[in-house]
Design an enzyme around this catalytic site. Structure first.
Site, PDB file in Angstrom:
ATOM      1  N   ASN A   2      -4.797   2.319 -13.250  1.00 52.11           N
ATOM      2  CA  ASN A   2      -3.851   1.340 -12.707  1.00 52.11           C
ATOM      3  C   ASN A   2      -2.435   1.873 -12.815  1.00 52.11           C
ATOM      4  O   ASN A   2      -2.135   2.695 -13.682  1.00 52.11           O
ATOM      5  CB  ASN A   2      -3.965   0.027 -13.501  1.00 52.11           C
ATOM      6  CG  ASN A   2      -3.067  -1.068 -12.947  1.00 52.11           C
ATOM      7  OD1 ASN A   2      -3.041  -1.303 -11.745  1.00 52.11           O
ATOM      8  ND2 ASN A   2      -2.312  -1.728 -13.812  1.00 52.11           N
ATOM      9  N   HIS A   7       1.580   0.383 -13.212  1.00 51.12           N
ATOM     10  CA  HIS A   7       2.317  -0.824 -13.582  1.00 51.12           C
ATOM     11  C   HIS A   7       3.815  -0.496 -13.575  1.00 51.12           C
ATOM     12  O   HIS A   7       4.212   0.549 -14.107  1.00 51.12           O
ATOM     13  CB  HIS A   7       1.874  -1.295 -14.973  1.00 51.12           C
ATOM     14  CG  HIS A   7       2.533  -2.558 -15.398  1.00 51.12           C
ATOM     15  ND1 HIS A   7       2.172  -3.793 -14.899  1.00 51.12           N
ATOM     16  CD2 HIS A   7       3.558  -2.785 -16.256  1.00 51.12           C
ATOM     17  CE1 HIS A   7       2.939  -4.724 -15.440  1.00 51.12           C
ATOM     18  NE2 HIS A   7       3.788  -4.139 -16.272  1.00 51.12           N
ATOM     19  N   GLY A  56       0.790  -1.225   0.000  1.00 51.40           N
ATOM     20  CA  GLY A  56       0.000   0.000   0.000  1.00 51.40           C
ATOM     21  C   GLY A  56       0.821   1.273   0.000  1.00 51.40           C
ATOM     22  O   GLY A  56       0.309   2.341   0.353  1.00 51.40           O
ATOM     23  N   SER A  57       2.071   1.200  -0.458  1.00 51.98           N
ATOM     24  CA  SER A  57       2.874   2.434  -0.468  1.00 51.98           C
ATOM     25  C   SER A  57       2.304   3.440  -1.456  1.00 51.98           C
ATOM     26  O   SER A  57       2.395   4.657  -1.229  1.00 51.98           O
ATOM     27  CB  SER A  57       4.346   2.140  -0.766  1.00 51.98           C
ATOM     28  OG  SER A  57       4.521   1.717  -2.096  1.00 51.98           O
ATOM     29  N   ASN A  58       1.709   2.976  -2.541  1.00 55.38           N
ATOM     30  CA  ASN A  58       1.076   3.916  -3.480  1.00 55.38           C
ATOM     31  C   ASN A  58      -0.194   4.516  -2.897  1.00 55.38           C
ATOM     32  O   ASN A  58      -0.476   5.696  -3.101  1.00 55.38           O
ATOM     33  CB  ASN A  58       0.798   3.229  -4.819  1.00 55.38           C
ATOM     34  CG  ASN A  58       2.034   3.146  -5.677  1.00 55.38           C
ATOM     35  OD1 ASN A  58       2.451   4.136  -6.267  1.00 55.38           O
ATOM     36  ND2 ASN A  58       2.664   1.974  -5.730  1.00 55.38           N
ATOM     37  N   MET A  88      -3.602  -7.067  -7.155  1.00 55.94           N
ATOM     38  CA  MET A  88      -2.948  -8.196  -7.817  1.00 55.94           C
ATOM     39  C   MET A  88      -3.935  -9.224  -8.383  1.00 55.94           C
ATOM     40  O   MET A  88      -3.607 -10.396  -8.523  1.00 55.94           O
ATOM     41  CB  MET A  88      -1.974  -8.890  -6.837  1.00 55.94           C
ATOM     42  CG  MET A  88      -0.941  -7.952  -6.246  1.00 55.94           C
ATOM     43  SD  MET A  88      -0.030  -6.993  -7.476  1.00 55.94           S
ATOM     44  CE  MET A  88       1.170  -8.212  -7.990  1.00 55.94           C
ATOM     45  N   ARG A  89      -5.134  -8.762  -8.710  1.00 54.85           N
ATOM     46  CA  ARG A  89      -6.122  -9.634  -9.344  1.00 54.85           C
ATOM     47  C   ARG A  89      -6.495  -9.058 -10.702  1.00 54.85           C
ATOM     48  O   ARG A  89      -6.556  -7.829 -10.859  1.00 54.85           O
ATOM     49  CB  ARG A  89      -7.410  -9.728  -8.499  1.00 54.85           C
ATOM     50  CG  ARG A  89      -7.220 -10.047  -7.038  1.00 54.85           C
ATOM     51  CD  ARG A  89      -6.731 -11.446  -6.794  1.00 54.85           C
ATOM     52  NE  ARG A  89      -7.586 -12.468  -7.383  1.00 54.85           N
ATOM     53  CZ  ARG A  89      -7.234 -13.759  -7.476  1.00 54.85           C
ATOM     54  NH1 ARG A  89      -6.055 -14.156  -7.036  1.00 54.85           N
ATOM     55  NH2 ARG A  89      -8.051 -14.634  -8.015  1.00 54.85           N
TER      56      ARG A  89
HETATM   57  C1  GRF Z   1       3.643  -1.306  -7.439  1.00 57.09           C
HETATM   58  O1  GRF Z   1       4.974  -1.476  -7.801  1.00 57.09           O
HETATM   59  C2  GRF Z   1       2.763  -1.272  -8.658  1.00 57.09           C
HETATM   60  O2  GRF Z   1       3.418  -0.824  -9.800  1.00 57.09           O
HETATM   61  C3  GRF Z   1       2.373  -2.705  -8.830  1.00 57.09           C
HETATM   62  O3  GRF Z   1       2.256  -3.216  -7.532  1.00 57.09           O
HETATM   63  C4  GRF Z   1       3.115  -2.502  -6.663  1.00 57.09           C
HETATM   64  C5  GRF Z   1       2.319  -2.087  -5.462  1.00 57.09           C
HETATM   65  O4  GRF Z   1       3.118  -1.543  -4.449  1.00 57.09           O
HETATM   66  N1  GRF Z   1       1.156  -2.793  -9.599  1.00 57.09           N
HETATM   67  P1  GRF Z   1       2.457  -0.898  -3.156  1.00 57.09           P
HETATM   68  O5  GRF Z   1       1.511  -1.940  -2.566  1.00 57.09           O
HETATM   69  O6  GRF Z   1       1.728   0.335  -3.570  1.00 57.09           O
HETATM   70  O7  GRF Z   1       3.586  -0.606  -2.226  1.00 57.09           O
END
Ligand code: GRF
Length: 213
Positions: A132, A134, A37-39, A115-116
């Site tokens: 999304n 990527h 969940g860092s994003n 991741m689904r």
């Molecule tokens: C990210 O690197 C994103 O590009 C990919 O999954 C990862 C998620 O990282 N789809 P986080 O959970 O946001 O840390």
């Protein structure tokens, strides 16, 4: 904007400022995450820093151990666990997701490490409003293990892409990209860390761009 040889970023963007959408109503976001969940955190922080005019109405997560849920609690953002193992099909899971997003008055769906594979149940319910991120410069290295794919291919530059979601995995209109060079001493882990730094920079900006398309 100038670059030195050690720079790790090329922003493909009209400028380097977040296009703060201050005149608009706050975007009503629902974030979907499976892991760290860092994003999610980067988007929440950008909102708190008034770099993105939005509000995260809910976090949807599918993995009971997802650290994203802990982060949501710290931000006092409601979190809904929808464990994919509890659903008979991808469509059934997506129906529950759409319901939860509607329940929380969400208008924009942000897949931040979800991741689904999603189905047209979700994509059609939020037409052109599913985004999304990527970890590659699409259209290269689609699918899982994108960073390992880039590493194994021996490319010298990779990066990350924020794009609208279509049924075909990792396709759809590209909103924003950041390029990250692969350095001689890189490992997958060091490269991933630098890519994630750029993800956290461009994701909030790309959401604001999407809202203006
Ligand atoms: C990210 O690197 C994103 O590009 C990919 O999954 C990862 C998620 O990282 N789809 P986080 O959970 O946001 O840390």
């Amino acid at each position: 904007m100038t670059f030195s040889p050690n720079d790790t970023l090329t922003l493909i963007s009209p400028n380097d400022q977040l296009p703060y959408n201050s005149d608009d109503m706050p975007l009503k976001l629902g974030v979907m995450a499976s892991g760290s969940g860092s994003n999610f955190e980067a988007i929440a922080q950008a909102i708190a820093d008034r770099q993105l005019n939005a509000k995260i109405h809910v976090l949807i997560y599918n993995n009971p151990d997802a650290k994203a849920a802990t982060r949501a609690a710290r931000w006092h953002i409601p979190a809904v666990l929808l464990n994919h193992r509890d659903f008979a099909s991808r469509e059934a899971l997506d129906e529950a997701i759409v319901q939860a997003l509607h329940d929380h008055d969400v208008e924009w769906v942000i897949m931040a490490g979800w991741m689904r594979i999603v189905t047209d149940v979700l994509i059609d319910a939020f037409c052109d409003r599913v985004i999304n991120i990527h970890p590659s410069l699409l259209p290269s290295f689609k699918g899982s293990h994108a960073i390992q794919q880039a590493f194994a291919a021996g490319v010298k530059i990779t990066g990350c892409t924020v794009h609208l979601v279509r049924l075909e995995v990792d396709s759809g209109t590209i909103l924003m990209q950041a390029a990250v060079p692969i350095l001689p001493n890189d490992t997958v882990e060091t490269l991933q860390a630098r890519i994630q730094m750029q993800e956290h920079r461009i994701f909030p900006q790309a959401i604001a761009i999407a809202a203006r398309l």
